[in-house]
Every structure is written in structure tokens, then in C-alpha cells.
Scaffold this motif. Structure first.
Motif, PDB file in Angstrom:
ATOM      1  N   LYS A  11       0.841  -1.189   0.000  1.00 35.80           N
ATOM      2  CA  LYS A  11       0.000   0.000   0.000  1.00 35.80           C
ATOM      3  C   LYS A  11       0.879   1.244   0.000  1.00 35.80           C
ATOM      4  N   THR A  43      -1.555  -0.774  11.279  1.00 35.43           N
ATOM      5  CA  THR A  43      -2.956  -0.417  11.051  1.00 35.43           C
ATOM      6  C   THR A  43      -3.289  -0.451   9.565  1.00 35.43           C
ATOM      7  N   THR A  44      -2.357  -0.098   8.719  1.00 34.21           N
ATOM      8  CA  THR A  44      -2.570  -0.222   7.274  1.00 34.21           C
ATOM      9  C   THR A  44      -2.845  -1.675   6.907  1.00 34.21           C
ATOM     10  N   ARG A  47      -6.402  -2.569   7.982  1.00 35.20           N
ATOM     11  CA  ARG A  47      -7.409  -1.971   7.090  1.00 35.20           C
ATOM     12  C   ARG A  47      -7.500  -2.725   5.767  1.00 35.20           C
ATOM     13  N   LEU A  50      -9.374  -5.976   6.373  1.00 33.48           N
ATOM     14  CA  LEU A  50     -10.805  -5.731   6.558  1.00 33.48           C
ATOM     15  C   LEU A  50     -11.484  -5.204   5.293  1.00 33.48           C
ATOM     16  N   LEU A  52     -11.109  -2.230   4.078  1.00 32.86           N
ATOM     17  CA  LEU A  52     -11.462  -0.815   4.265  1.00 32.86           C
ATOM     18  C   LEU A  52     -10.702   0.090   3.301  1.00 32.86           C
ATOM     19  N   ILE A  53      -9.561  -0.360   2.833  1.00 32.52           N
ATOM     20  CA  ILE A  53      -8.787   0.370   1.832  1.00 32.52           C
ATOM     21  C   ILE A  53      -8.342  -0.632   0.773  1.00 32.52           C
ATOM     22  N   HIS A  75     -16.967 -10.376   6.825  1.00 33.74           N
ATOM     23  CA  HIS A  75     -17.307  -9.652   8.049  1.00 33.74           C
ATOM     24  C   HIS A  75     -18.385 -10.359   8.865  1.00 33.74           C
ATOM     25  N   TYR A  80     -13.958  -7.196  14.962  1.00 36.35           N
ATOM     26  CA  TYR A  80     -12.826  -6.253  14.952  1.00 36.35           C
ATOM     27  C   TYR A  80     -12.937  -5.284  16.121  1.00 36.35           C
ATOM     28  N   PRO A  82     -11.100  -1.809  17.054  1.00 31.06           N
ATOM     29  CA  PRO A  82     -10.140  -0.803  16.588  1.00 31.06           C
ATOM     30  C   PRO A  82      -9.318  -0.237  17.741  1.00 31.06           C
ATOM     31  N   ASP A 154      -6.834  -4.512  17.454  1.00 36.67           N
ATOM     32  CA  ASP A 154      -5.825  -3.467  17.254  1.00 36.67           C
ATOM     33  C   ASP A 154      -5.707  -2.659  18.546  1.00 36.67           C
TER      34      ASP A 154
END
Length: 304
Positions: A11, A43-44, A47, A50, A52-53, A75, A80, A82, A154
Motif C-alpha cells: 500500500k 494499522t494499514t 485496514r 478488513l 477498508l482500503i 465480516h 474487529y 479498533p 488493534d
């Protein structure tokens, strides 16, 4: 069976790399520790797992599904927590748990009640009246009550007191006993050391070490301290010995590889006491980061 798998996962934010070429596998029923300072890419990674990105390159699979294409299906089987919990301030704790349970679609009501009691949470209060620790308890209960196949956590104990941290550890062990998989990202190294069978260490967006703590310790330096009644021995040239320190009638050093040559030299010199100590997880972690100002420089951009 690999419950989480990444292949070349990358990423970038513009020209700034946050995660580079991550290859990782987490097995079913494993409690897996994911370590690194702020800016290392933890965290990247979460994400991306999940959905998310979107990755710049590579792919991630969770529970056999593609983390980008199969987000809804994944999901339903994943929970999760956070690192920075954002909840609805006007709802009570009970209303929040009911809403999050309805969104997930699967709740063990009896276990939820037990968790509320174990974490000493008052569910009648509104979220805006909760302390940071109580909001974190609420998020943990919401995840654990689903009995999800995969728990992605996390910094899950941020704000918890030591007694509640012990409750959290007990819950993670129970989840593992049930066959659940736990992906744990934490700055609390003692927590990771107590719970995790394997650990991955990130540095500036790249995986620099992955394996069991025992495996890592085999390749790390062993600390040795020896006491003498007479003169201290000269340890120069002993294979694997570094960081020799002398104080009074005591010599301290570190040794990598076989300890035999060092023990032979110490015995020849008449050592009266020899103590060795394996490195802690914190010491293993610091071998990858050092203590200098540039040792653990994070990547530019959002590389958490």
C-alpha cells in the motif's frame, strides 16, 4: 489451514510507502502477534485485511475469501476491535451491544452477559458517560460476544487497568480453546509474549521477522553473568561473545550461537557462579529497532 494469507501486499499513499510486499500466513486457532512502532504499517495491514482500503499491489485473503471482493461474507465471520473506539455517545452500553450484535448478525447472549459481569461494565450508562477504559471494554465485549471465527484486535487493551487486562487475556485463551483465530496488534509486549504463539515484527512497512518466540530467541544473544574469586578471564576471541562488561568480581557478556566455548573459558578461569538469561520479547523487538534517533524511522504518509 491458513485463515489469513497475504501475498505481496503493498500500500502506497501517493509516493509514500506504508506497506511493502507483505507475505504472511496465520493458521486457524492461532493467536498471532503483530508488532511495530507507530508508522510501521500495522494499522494499514489491518485496514487491508478488513477491506477498508484498496491495496496498491498484492492481495489478502481472510477465511478463504478475497479481502476486497468478499467483504460482506468475511465480516459475517469476523469481529474487529479498533485501536481508537468511536461509539454512539447518546446510546447506553446495552443499546450499543444490541445494535452491534444486530449488525454482525451473531451473538451468544449468555456469553455477552458473562462478559459484562467479568469486565465490570455498567450497561445502563450512556456511552458519553464512559471513561476511555469503559468504552474499550464495550468494544471488546461487542467483539467477543459474537464468537467470531476470526478476531482482529488493534491495541485492544488501551485504557484498561491491570485487572481488566487479565480478564482480556483469559478471554483470548478461551477463544483459542474454541478454535477461534486471533490477530493481535499491540504495543504491550508483555501481553503479546503471554498470549501469542508466533509474532511478526514490522519495520518501516516491511516484515523483518516472523516466527515463534523460541525460534527468535535461538537466533538472538543470550545474556551471561559470571562471578569469580580470582582474576577475571579475558573473553576476547571467544566465538560469539560480544558486549563484555567487567564490574568488581563479575563479568557480563552476550553470546550468540553455541555457548560451549564461553562456558569452557569461564570454567578454566574458576567461575564460582554462572547465570544465563534468554532475551525477553522487548529485547528481541529492540534488536530490530535499536535506540538511535533513526533506528525506527516510520515511512512518510499514513503508514500506521
Amino acid at each position: 489451514m491458513a485463515v489469513i494469507r497475504t501475498e505481496g501486499l503493498t500500500k502506497h499513499y501517493g509516493r509514500s510507502p506504508a506497506l511493502e510486499d507483505l507475505d504472511l500466513e496465520v493458521a486457524q486457532g492461532e493467536v498471532f502477534g503483530y508488532l511495530g512502532p507507530n508508522g510501521s504499517g500495522k494499522t494499514t495491514t489491518i485496514r487491508l485485511l478488513l477491506g477498508l482500503i484498496r491495496p496498491t499491489a498484492g492481495r489478502a485473503q481472510v477465511l478463504g475469501g478475497d479481502a476486497q471482493r468478499d467483504v460482506v461474507a468475511i465480516h459475517r465471520r469476523l469481529a474487529y476491535v479498533p485501536g481508537d473506539t468511536a461509539l454512539w455517545p447518546q446510546l447506553t452500553g446495552a443499546e450499543t451491544l444490541h445494535l452491534l450484535g444486530a449488525v454482525h448478525g451473531s451473538v451468544d447472549a449468555n456469553y455477552r452477559a458473562a462478559l459484562v459481569e467479568r469486565f465490570e461494565l455498567d450497561p445502563s450508562k450512556r456511552v458519553r458517560a464512559y471513561s476511555k477504559g469503559n468504552r474499550q471494554k464495550l468494544a471488546l465485549i461487542a467483539a467477543l460476544m459474537t464468537r467470531a471465527e476470526v478476531l482482529v484486535l488493534d491495541e485492544p487493551t488501551a485504557g484498561l487497568d491491570p485487572l481488566m487486562e487479565q480478564q482480556f487475556r483469559a478471554c483470548v485463551r478461551e477463544a483459542q480453546d474454541r478454535g477461534q483465530t486471533v490477530f493481535l496488534s499491540s504495543h504491550v509486549l508483555a501481553e503479546v509474549e503471554a498470549l501469542c504463539g508466533r509474532v511478526a515484527i514490522l519495520r518501516a512497512g516491511r516484515l523483518v521477522e516472523v516466527g515463534s518466540l523460541d525460534h527468535m530467541r535461538l537466533r538472538a544473544a543470550l545474556a551471561v553473568e559470571a562471578s569469580f574469586d580470582g582474576p577475571l578471564p579475558d573473553l576476547a576471541g571467544v566465538p560469539g561473545v560480544t558486549a563484555v562488561e567487567r564490574a568488581g568480581q563479575t563479568v557480563r557478556c552476550q553470546v550468540t550461537g553455541s555457548i560451549g566455548p564461553l562456558l569452557g573459558r569461564l570454567a578454566e578461569a574458576g567461575a564460582t557462579r554462572v547465570v544465563s538469561r534468554e532475551p525477553s520479547l522487548e529485547e528481541l523487538f529492540l534488536t530490530h529497532y535499536g535506540s538511535g534517533p533513526h533506528a525506527a524511522a516510520p515511512p512518510a504518509g499514513d503508514g500506521r
